[in-house]
Design a protein around this motif. Structure first.
Motif, mmCIF file in Angstrom:
data_model
loop_
_atom_site.group_PDB
_atom_site.id
_atom_site.type_symbol
_atom_site.label_atom_id
_atom_site.label_comp_id
_atom_site.label_asym_id
_atom_site.label_seq_id
_atom_site.Cartn_x
_atom_site.Cartn_y
_atom_site.Cartn_z
ATOM 1 N N VAL A 187 15.299 3.122 -1.988
ATOM 2 C CA VAL A 187 15.335 3.657 -0.616
ATOM 3 C C VAL A 187 13.914 3.914 -0.107
ATOM 4 O O VAL A 187 13.609 3.683 1.070
ATOM 5 N N ILE A 188 13.033 4.383 -0.978
ATOM 6 C CA ILE A 188 11.638 4.614 -0.564
ATOM 7 C C ILE A 188 10.908 3.299 -0.345
ATOM 8 O O ILE A 188 10.135 3.136 0.604
ATOM 9 N N ALA A 189 11.151 2.324 -1.208
ATOM 10 C CA ALA A 189 10.414 1.056 -1.151
ATOM 11 C C ALA A 189 10.798 0.218 0.054
ATOM 12 O O ALA A 189 9.972 -0.530 0.594
ATOM 13 N N LEU A 190 12.065 0.313 0.484
ATOM 14 C CA LEU A 190 12.531 -0.570 1.569
ATOM 15 C C LEU A 190 11.730 -0.383 2.851
ATOM 16 O O LEU A 190 11.181 -1.366 3.386
ATOM 17 N N PRO A 191 11.612 0.810 3.447
ATOM 18 C CA PRO A 191 10.815 0.929 4.684
ATOM 19 C C PRO A 191 9.326 0.641 4.465
ATOM 20 O O PRO A 191 8.673 0.109 5.357
ATOM 21 N N LEU A 192 8.821 0.970 3.228
ATOM 22 C CA LEU A 192 7.415 0.675 2.964
ATOM 23 C C LEU A 192 7.153 -0.820 2.909
ATOM 24 O O LEU A 192 6.158 -1.316 3.442
ATOM 25 N N LEU A 193 8.053 -1.541 2.258
ATOM 26 C CA LEU A 193 7.892 -2.994 2.174
ATOM 27 C C LEU A 193 8.036 -3.653 3.540
ATOM 28 O O LEU A 193 7.296 -4.585 3.873
ATOM 29 N N VAL A 194 9.002 -3.184 4.316
ATOM 30 C CA VAL A 194 9.201 -3.742 5.652
ATOM 31 C C VAL A 194 7.968 -3.511 6.521
ATOM 32 O O VAL A 194 7.486 -4.414 7.203
ATOM 33 N N ALA A 195 7.422 -2.271 6.472
ATOM 34 C CA ALA A 195 6.239 -1.964 7.276
ATOM 35 C C ALA A 195 5.043 -2.796 6.843
ATOM 36 O O ALA A 195 4.301 -3.330 7.673
#
Length: 424
Positions: free
Chosen positions: A41-49
């Motif tokens: 859950v933490i990695a998903l928005p970071l990777l997308v950004a």
């Protein structure tokens, strides 16, 4: 990286916060499965950004104005074309084009899916209320990823120039003898014989030198005609526009200056389309446009463009060191003028050449009483001085129809001035 995180949407920030909370709980409770979910859950928005920031979604755009010149109060249209050139899919695209308030509301569009290499056409109307050189743009896009976790802004198109020209109306008729420097009402060009210089003659006015009586014309017309030495003839008509801020009243599109600009534009286009050379000058003799009587719309555009960008002058009074019309017929559109300004206009003006004036009753534009019996004393005095100097004068107000003002100006003579309408 921090710059990329600034583009996270509310959904992305909430997801990131939820992941951090889940990771803390997993650590406290020693739950490895919950920790794996928290890391995802933490990695998903970071990777997308990070991916959106590195990939730079490529979006192309184009803007066209139809037409590129619009009259005040007219209707125009802006056409936008938007397409995606990169392989990375985009989510929702929010478009906002910068439009000045004088052209209408600021348009916004939402494009849910932007196809690749296929233009999406968007249109919105504009209706300018103020003349001038306006700038449309920039066009900004807010692009969201397909998950709605991150968004970023991008400027797609810069500024596009739009020329808002003054409103002009159709006029009918011409002053007697317009465009030739002399009129039919008593002004006749003579070649009196060998050795005699060219002269023009007109009707006798009180105060004229009797030594200048032209006996041949007097005998032929059965009225006293006097000889006026002719200045070098340059043909055409000069339109003088008084654009001093101190000479006008009112603000915005209903100001007296805008009426004067609109009337000057109408006169210039009417005379030029009638085949006359037109020279547009300011009250200080500065040439704004010089257009021949032949040719296409290019010369009309020269006149309208010069008036579109005209700003009020800060000079307090009229100052000329020579005849502003340079020996041509003169049509002056004047605001409030002082006695000194009238004297300045007449000092270098030959009486044998036609001089016409539209004198604005400018207090009426600021809500003052505009009935003939209550007109400003300064306006009446200026009109009287101009008429006494041989000008044909028409006094106009905000309710004066321009075609009627022009018709009365065409009929006016050096001895007669006319007021348009009972309530200007």
């Amino acid at each position: 990286m921090l710059r990329s995180l600034s583009g996270l949407t509310t959904r992305g920030r909430c997801l990131l916060a939820a992941g951090v909370a889940a990771a803390v709980c997993a650590t406290v409770l020693n739950e490895r499965d919950l920790l794996r979910v928290a890391v995802f859950v933490i990695a998903l928005p970071l990777l997308v950004a990070g991916f959106i920031s590195a990939a730079k979604v490529r979006i192309g755009a184009n803007r066209k104005l139809f037409p590129d010149r619009v009259q005040v109060g007219g209707a125009g249209e802006v056409q936008l074309e938007l397409w995606r050139t990169g392989r990375l899919p985009t989510g929702e695209v929010l478009l906002e084009d910068g439009v000045p308030y004088s052209l209408g509301g600021r348009p916004r569009f939402v494009v849910e899916r932007l196809p690749q290499h296929q233009a999406v056409a968007l249109r919105y109307p504009i209706q300018p209320m103020l003349r001038g050189i306006q700038q449309v743009g920039p066009l900004r896009a807010t692009v969201t990823d397909p998950f709605g976790l991150c968004e970023f802004e991008r400027e797609l198109i810069g500024h596009t120039k739009l020329v808002v020209v003054p409103r002009f109306v159709s006029l009918w008729g011409l002053p007697s003898g317009a465009g030739i420097g002399v009129g039919d009402d008593g002004n006749v060009r003579l070649h009196a014989g060998q050795g005699e210089s060219d002269v023009i003659v007109r009707q006798y006015r009180q105060g004229d030198d009797l030594r200048k009586v032209h006996w041949r014309s007097t005998a032929r017309r059965d009225e006293i005609m006097v000889r006026v030495e002719e200045r070098p003839w340059r043909g055409g008509t000069t339109v003088l526009l008084d654009h001093r801020a101190a000479a006008h009243h009112g603000t915005g599109p209903s100001a007296s200056l805008e009426w004067a600009v609109s009337f000057a534009a109408s006169v210039c286009l009417h005379l030029r389309r009638a085949g006359h050379r037109v020279r547009l000058v300011t009250e200080h003799g500065r040439t704004l446009a010089d257009a021949p009587g032949d040719g296409g719309d290019h010369h009309d555009h020269l006149i309208l463009d010069a008036l579109a960008g005209l700003q009020p002058a800060h000079e307090r009074d009229v100052t000329n060191g020579s005849d502003p019309a340079e020996g041509q017929e003169l049509i002056a559109v004047l605001g409030t003028v002082s006695n000194e300004a009238v004297h300045e206009l007449n000092r270098f003006r030959p009486r044998g050449i036609r001089s016409l004036a539209v004198l604005l009753d400018t207090p009426a534009w600021s809500g003052g009483v505009s009935a003939p019996e209550h007109r400003a004393a300064a306006t009446e005095e200026s009109a009287s001085l101009l008429r006494a100097a041989g000008w044909g004068v028409v006094v106009a107000g905000p309710a004066s129809p321009m075609p009627q003002v022009w018709a009365e100006l065409c009929r006016s003579t050096a001895r007669r001035g006319t007021l348009i309408g009972g309530s200007l």
